[in-house]
Design an enzyme around this catalytic site. Structure first.
Site, mmCIF file in Angstrom:
data_model
loop_
_atom_site.group_PDB
_atom_site.id
_atom_site.type_symbol
_atom_site.label_atom_id
_atom_site.label_comp_id
_atom_site.label_asym_id
_atom_site.label_seq_id
_atom_site.Cartn_x
_atom_site.Cartn_y
_atom_site.Cartn_z
ATOM 1 N N CYS A 1 1.415 1.661 -15.109
ATOM 2 C CA CYS A 1 2.271 2.822 -14.906
ATOM 3 C C CYS A 1 3.360 2.838 -15.978
ATOM 4 O O CYS A 1 4.050 1.839 -16.191
ATOM 5 C CB CYS A 1 2.911 2.786 -13.519
ATOM 6 S SG CYS A 1 4.162 4.078 -13.292
ATOM 7 N N GLY B 1 -14.710 7.108 14.364
ATOM 8 C CA GLY B 1 -15.547 7.727 13.339
ATOM 9 C C GLY B 1 -16.359 8.914 13.824
ATOM 10 O O GLY B 1 -16.967 9.620 13.031
ATOM 11 N N CYS C 1 7.006 2.442 -13.934
ATOM 12 C CA CYS C 1 7.388 1.239 -13.182
ATOM 13 C C CYS C 1 6.555 0.026 -13.589
ATOM 14 O O CYS C 1 6.777 -1.071 -13.087
ATOM 15 C CB CYS C 1 7.270 1.481 -11.680
ATOM 16 S SG CYS C 1 5.587 1.413 -11.047
ATOM 17 N N CYS D 1 2.197 6.310 -11.672
ATOM 18 C CA CYS D 1 1.763 6.129 -10.284
ATOM 19 C C CYS D 1 1.603 7.490 -9.608
ATOM 20 O O CYS D 1 2.472 8.355 -9.736
ATOM 21 C CB CYS D 1 2.811 5.357 -9.489
ATOM 22 S SG CYS D 1 2.954 3.629 -9.913
ATOM 23 N N CYS E 1 6.412 4.220 -6.733
ATOM 24 C CA CYS E 1 6.893 4.107 -8.106
ATOM 25 C C CYS E 1 8.426 4.014 -8.126
ATOM 26 O O CYS E 1 9.000 3.152 -8.798
ATOM 27 C CB CYS E 1 6.431 5.320 -8.902
ATOM 28 S SG CYS E 1 6.576 5.139 -10.680
#
Lengths: 366, 288
Positions: B238, B29, B241, B263, B269
């Protein structure tokens, strides 16, 4: 039925083809040559070399041609090429006192040793469009200029002899920062600041210098000396142990002389601001000298109150390759983040409408 | 590509980048300054991610590049072609096949595994930048772990809007130490960063910083006990899908307010569709 948009690859290829076509323009008109740009757009070449940090007139002219005359784009092209170059050696500091000056003026003395030499300047032209240039013209008569082979004494040295200007304590053996290898670090010393300003966007540096003249941190500048001409570049390879001249480059140098009222420990004296550019980029060199002086506020014990004195503000925003990229990246797709924002705003609005409706009901019930 | 080194950068530069990456992995980080180079793509287009990818890519790597979750967005295409040209490595659109994934604004839906590397393109690496514009100040605040102003900012959001009004680039704390910007991914993706088996590398070219999250590292999105961190949710699935739990893009269909949701992760997808999943506007595909 919905079909997801495909064909990024094809679109990119077509865009490249259109760009090439527009760059060429009307094929009935003869193609611009790199040599023509180098010879006749020489100030554009100078700017691209200065901000591109690479002294190569041919490559700068090529970049201008490829960029369709967009100088910031040309600077980017030159920089991207520059990063791939190996480093053979570091040159000795150039000696501008030994310059074969084609232009040399001082605004602080009427006359001075070596004299004033106007050289090829726009300064006293009347800015009237010359319609004769619409047609192809013959080469102008060769101008005669007094050749200046002897070294010209520096105005700041004349002042220095009297002790009126601060000493320039140069230590040529001290390591020099290089922001193309190491990221900017603060507080930034003068070597790093000067490198940053030399590579910086002319427009930005000009505006910063201008702001200092208009009251945002006045440095009371005088153009002590501006000189333009050829200097020799010398390297001293370690394995050889002696100096070799590798050629001449054209540079423009500006030394500003600035008032300084003195402090508790220092007597009143003049201070310096320094600007240097490749080729004939005088506006840039002068603006750089103004901003250099403004950025010395910290070391001279002046209060930092204005943008031009603020080194983080100035140095982080001079680079037009960085600035142009980041501003223009906004045209890349952001629809994932925008979807997040849409959802957020819809929710906030729904909540507000709900609260509002409840208030209305309470009012109606009263 | 003739005249250029493998992956464009010279070996010395790659070594400098790898050193920065090693330091970044050692201090999860923490933003490591590095000597970012000018690349032949503009700043803001992913020069940091490109340099990190160039620093770690090898001849056996399989590279996937996504932008907004999709492999076929113009900038993803451009970066993929850049590496195909300069390295000749195999490229893929399949998350599972890739050893190295460079991304802008998304984490793939399918969980990543050990041995994979996810490289993020970062515009502004400093999480405190909007609160304190000075680098000299923010570096001090990180050194002292002085993150109070960020909590105050989130608290002010709650006081004003009743919720934390940050939907992307949502700040996280890495390994209980450094406050970190996850790059502008939607907060929907934040939980995927936590304890991820893959190595996560972040490159900010213009700002000249590299940072990292080593595999299996704790990543916590900032929140309050009474206002826990939440991710985006949709009422819709979606359209292609039928996925109920992926990040959805809104597609405007006409100027009458018609819209559909699909998606954002195109590989996810398509894999689902070829597995036989079908949404309200999709067509049945034979399961492979």
């Amino acid at each position: 039925m919905y079909v997801a948009v495909k064909g990024g690859e094809k679109a990119i290829e077509n865009a490249h083809r259109l760009l090439a076509q527009d760059r060429r323009g009307n094929p009935g008109v003869p193609e611009l040559t790199v040599v023509q740009i180098k010879e006749q757009m020489s100030l554009a070449v100078d700017r691209v070399m200065t901000e591109g940090s690479l002294y190569d007139r041919d490559l700068a002219a090529l970049a201008i041609k490829q960029a369709r005359g967009d100088l910031v784009e040309a600077i980017f092209l030159l920089r991207a090429f520059r990063t791939t170059l190996p480093r053979f050696a570091t040159s000795n500091p150039i000696d501008t006192t030994a310059m074969k000056a084609r232009r040399r003026i001082s605004a602080t003395y009427k006359d001075l040793p070596g004299g004033q030499l106007l050289g090829p300047t726009f300064d006293y032209t009347h800015r009237l469009l010359d319609f004769a240039l619409m047609a192809e013209s013959e080469a102008p008569d060769v101008a005669t200029s007094p050749s200046n082979d002897e070294a010209l004494p520096r105005v700041t040295s004349l002042l220095n002899a009297e002790g009126l200007i601060e000493q320039e304590n140069s230590d040529d053996t001290a390591p020099v920062s290089d922001l193309t290898r190491e990221p900017l670090d603060f507080p930034a010393n003068r070597d790093l600041r000067l490198q940053n300003l030399a590579r910086g966007d002319e427009g930005f540096v000009l505006a910063m210098g201008y702001s200092s003249q208009r009251g945002y941190g006045n440095t009371h500048p005088f153009a002590g000396e501006i000189r333009m001409g050829e200097v020799e570049v010398v390297i001293e390879p370690e394995e050889l142990g002696f100096a070799i001249s590798i050629g001449d480059i054209t540079v423009t140098e500006c030394e500003m002389i600035n008032q300084f009222k003195g402090s508790a420990t220092e007597a009143p004296k003049f201070t310096r601001g320094y600007g240097l550019s490749f080729g004939e980029a005088e506006r840039k060199a002068m603006a750089m000298a103004l901003v250099d002086r403004s950025l010395r506020a910290r070391e001279l014990g002046e209060e930092v109150q204005n943008p031009a004195q603020d080194e983080e503000f100035v140095l982080y925003h001079t680079d037009n390759v960085e600035a142009s990229g980041f501003v223009q990246h906004l045209k890349l797709p952001h629809y994932v983040d925008f979807q997040g924002e849409l959802e957020m705003v819809r929710n906030l609005r729904a909540e507000q409408a709900h609260v509002h409706a409840q208030e209305q009901m309470l009012k109606a019930g009263e | 590509m003739d005249g250029y080194n493998f992956a464009y950068l010279d070996e010395q530069t790659k070594r400098m980048i790898r050193r920065a990456i090693l330091k970044a992995v050692a201090i999860p980080g923490y933003q490591v300054p590095f000597g970012s180079r000018e690349m032949p793509l503009p700043y803001g287009w992913g020069t940091g991610g490109i340099q990190v990818t160039a620093g770690v890519i090898g001849q056996d790597d399989v590279l996937k590049v996504i932008d907004q979750g999709a492999d076929d967005t113009t900038n993803a295409v451009s970066i993929r072609r850049f590496f195909a040209r300069t390295t000749g490595v195999k490229t893929t659109e399949k998350t599972t096949e890739a050893t190295l994934i460079q991304t802008r604004h998304r984490i793939p839906e399918r969980p990543l595994s050990e041995g994979q590397i996810l490289v993020y393109q970062v515009p502004i690496p400093e999480p405190l930048r909007w609160l304190e514009p000075r680098e000299t100040e923010t570096r001090k605040m990180h050194a002292l772990q002085e993150y109070g102003i960020m909590h105050v900012k989130l608290y002010e959001d709650i006081a004003r809007f009743g919720r934390i009004a940050t939907s992307y680039d949502y700040p996280v704390v890495v390994n209980d130490r450094y406050l970190m910007k996850p790059s502008p991914i939607p907060k929907f993706d934040n939980p995927k960063m936590d304890n991820m088996p893959a190595l996560q590398l972040f490159g900010a070219g213009r700002e000249k910083r590299i940072y990292a999250i080593p595999p299996y590292t704790k990543v916590k999105s900032l929140d309050f006990d009474d206002h826990p961190f939440e991710i985006q949710q949709w009422d819709e699935n979606c359209a292609l899908c039928g996925s109920e739990n992926s990040y959805l893009d809104e597609v405007v269909m006409d100027d009458q307010g018609g819209r559909m949701f699909v998606c954002s992760d195109t590989d996810h997808c398509e894999s689902r569709q070829s597995d036989g999943h079908v949404g309200p506007m999709g067509t049945q595909q034979a399961a492979e």
